[in-house]
Design an enzyme around this catalytic site. Structure first.
Site, PDB file in Angstrom:
ATOM      1  CB  ILE A 169      84.242  28.101 -68.271  1.00  0.00           C
ATOM      2  CG1 ILE A 169      85.027  27.957 -66.966  1.00  0.00           C
ATOM      3  CG2 ILE A 169      84.011  29.571 -68.603  1.00  0.00           C
ATOM      4  CD1 ILE A 169      86.454  28.475 -67.041  1.00  0.00           C
TER       5      ILE A 169
ATOM      6  CG  ASN B 261      89.264  43.328 -72.715  1.00  0.00           C
ATOM      7  OD1 ASN B 261      89.063  44.169 -71.823  1.00  0.00           O
ATOM      8  ND2 ASN B 261      88.329  42.973 -73.571  1.00  0.00           N
TER       9      ASN B 261
ATOM     10  N   GLY C 236      84.684  35.784 -77.019  1.00  0.00           N
ATOM     11  CA  GLY C 236      85.153  34.525 -76.462  1.00  0.00           C
ATOM     12  C   GLY C 236      84.595  34.247 -75.081  1.00  0.00           C
ATOM     13  CB  VAL C 237      86.115  32.474 -72.229  1.00  0.00           C
ATOM     14  CG1 VAL C 237      87.314  33.295 -71.832  1.00  0.00           C
ATOM     15  CG2 VAL C 237      85.564  31.707 -71.046  1.00  0.00           C
ATOM     16  CG  ASP C 238      85.840  39.231 -71.232  1.00  0.00           C
ATOM     17  OD1 ASP C 238      85.219  39.219 -70.152  1.00  0.00           O
ATOM     18  OD2 ASP C 238      86.469  40.219 -71.651  1.00  0.00           O
TER      19      ASP C 238
ATOM     20  CB  THR D  57      94.873  29.343 -76.259  1.00  0.00           C
ATOM     21  OG1 THR D  57      93.569  29.014 -75.769  1.00  0.00           O
ATOM     22  CG2 THR D  57      95.921  29.047 -75.210  1.00  0.00           C
ATOM     23  N   GLY D  58      92.881  31.979 -77.478  1.00  0.00           N
ATOM     24  CA  GLY D  58      91.847  32.269 -78.473  1.00  0.00           C
ATOM     25  C   GLY D  58      92.299  33.427 -79.346  1.00  0.00           C
ATOM     26  CB  VAL D  59      90.885  36.838 -79.638  1.00  0.00           C
ATOM     27  CG1 VAL D  59      91.282  38.172 -80.250  1.00  0.00           C
ATOM     28  CG2 VAL D  59      89.484  36.457 -80.088  1.00  0.00           C
TER      29      VAL D  59
HETATM   30  P1  ADP Z   1      91.988  35.278 -75.159  1.00  0.00           P
HETATM   31  O1  ADP Z   1      91.600  36.653 -75.629  1.00  0.00           O
HETATM   32  O2  ADP Z   1      92.658  35.281 -73.796  1.00  0.00           O
HETATM   33  O3  ADP Z   1      92.729  34.514 -76.182  1.00  0.00           O
HETATM   34  P2  ADP Z   1      89.465  33.881 -75.788  1.00  0.00           P
HETATM   35  O4  ADP Z   1      88.195  33.993 -75.048  1.00  0.00           O
HETATM   36  O5  ADP Z   1      89.512  34.397 -77.187  1.00  0.00           O
HETATM   37  O6  ADP Z   1      90.579  34.572 -74.862  1.00  0.00           O
HETATM   38  O7  ADP Z   1      89.932  32.368 -75.803  1.00  0.00           O
HETATM   39  C1  ADP Z   1      90.431  31.669 -74.694  1.00  0.00           C
HETATM   40  C2  ADP Z   1      89.963  30.238 -74.743  1.00  0.00           C
HETATM   41  O8  ADP Z   1      88.635  30.158 -74.227  1.00  0.00           O
HETATM   42  C3  ADP Z   1      89.915  29.641 -76.135  1.00  0.00           C
HETATM   43  O9  ADP Z   1      90.519  28.362 -76.093  1.00  0.00           O
HETATM   44  C4  ADP Z   1      88.399  29.507 -76.423  1.00  0.00           C
HETATM   45  O10 ADP Z   1      88.129  28.396 -77.237  1.00  0.00           O
HETATM   46  C5  ADP Z   1      87.859  29.290 -75.023  1.00  0.00           C
HETATM   47  N1  ADP Z   1      86.441  29.600 -74.783  1.00  0.00           N
HETATM   48  C6  ADP Z   1      85.606  30.414 -75.455  1.00  0.00           C
HETATM   49  N2  ADP Z   1      84.381  30.425 -74.885  1.00  0.00           N
HETATM   50  C7  ADP Z   1      84.449  29.593 -73.804  1.00  0.00           C
HETATM   51  C8  ADP Z   1      83.519  29.142 -72.814  1.00  0.00           C
HETATM   52  N3  ADP Z   1      82.251  29.579 -72.779  1.00  0.00           N
HETATM   53  N4  ADP Z   1      83.951  28.256 -71.871  1.00  0.00           N
HETATM   54  C9  ADP Z   1      85.226  27.818 -71.880  1.00  0.00           C
HETATM   55  N5  ADP Z   1      86.143  28.200 -72.777  1.00  0.00           N
HETATM   56  C10 ADP Z   1      85.753  29.059 -73.742  1.00  0.00           C
END
Ligand code: ADP
Length: 174
Positions: A17, A30, A38-40, A124-126
């Site tokens: 993303i 968070n 993850g994405v953060d 949907t991740g962690v």
């Molecule tokens: P949360 O803590 O809200 O669950 P996460 O980051 O662990 O957030 O996961 C949310 C989603 O983002 C997951 O489906 C993960 O596969 C996805 N994700 C992780 N990295 C990226 C990225 N660079 N771009 C897009 N989606 C991502």
């Protein structure tokens, strides 16, 4: 706008993303807003250290709410940081909190004049929210306001997750 036209403004793709050339990307942050995995983590890394400097001044963000910052080194002009719920079995208000995270993010985007926005699969991740019901909430929330955007993109991180969104859009759009 009818359902079909609203649906035509939604897109799904798989990828990072942080690379997307949209007006705003949404961060699944968070409560601290100070970065995480993850994405953060990917967004903080790509946006650069100025993001953390600014985030420190924001005082965090309650679950279901959203905050906006510049995109700094991202192609996106804005980052909308929202905090989805941790999945605790579904009886602790998780669906409503996830819906609020999407709706508040979209509203903040509209306040900033955003026309194109990309969402990751929040929670949907962690945080463990089941993917199909999470995608339903994402798509329903987007359809409510799709008329006010040029494009609302769901940026998944695997082809399997992309298929989940395609299935849900099919379900809600036909
Ligand atoms: P949360 O803590 O809200 O669950 P996460 O980051 O662990 O957030 O996961 C949310 C989603 O983002 C997951 O489906 C993960 O596969 C996805 N994700 C992780 N990295 C990226 C990225 N660079 N771009 C897009 N989606 C991502």
């Amino acid at each position: 706008m009818n359902r079909k036209d609203a649906c035509s403004r939604l897109s799904v793709c798989t990828g990072d993303i942080t690379r997307l050339e949209v007006d705003a990307v949404v961060n699944a942050a968070n409560n601290s807003l100070l970065g995480g995995g993850g994405v953060d983590g990917a967004i903080h890394k790509a946006a650069g250290p100025e993001l953390l400097d600014l985030a420190r001044t924001l005082g965090g963000c309650p679950t279901g709410e959203a905050r906006v910052t510049p995109g700094f080194r991202l192609p996106a002009r804005w980052i909308i940081h929202t905090v989805g719920p941790v999945w605790r079995g579904g009886t602790q208000g998780e669906p409503e909190l996830l819906r609020r995270a999407y709706r508040n993010s979209l509203q903040l985007a509209l306040d900033k004049g955003v026309r194109t926005i990309a969402f990751p699969a929040i929670s949907t991740g962690v945080y463990g929210y089941p993917k199909v019901p999470a995608a339903r909430i994402a798509v329903e929330s987007a359809l409510e306001v799709a008329a006010q955007f040029e494009r609302i993109l769901f940026c998944t991180y695997s082809e399997r997750d992309e298929a989940v969104y395609r299935q849900v859009i099919e379900e809600l759009c036909t």
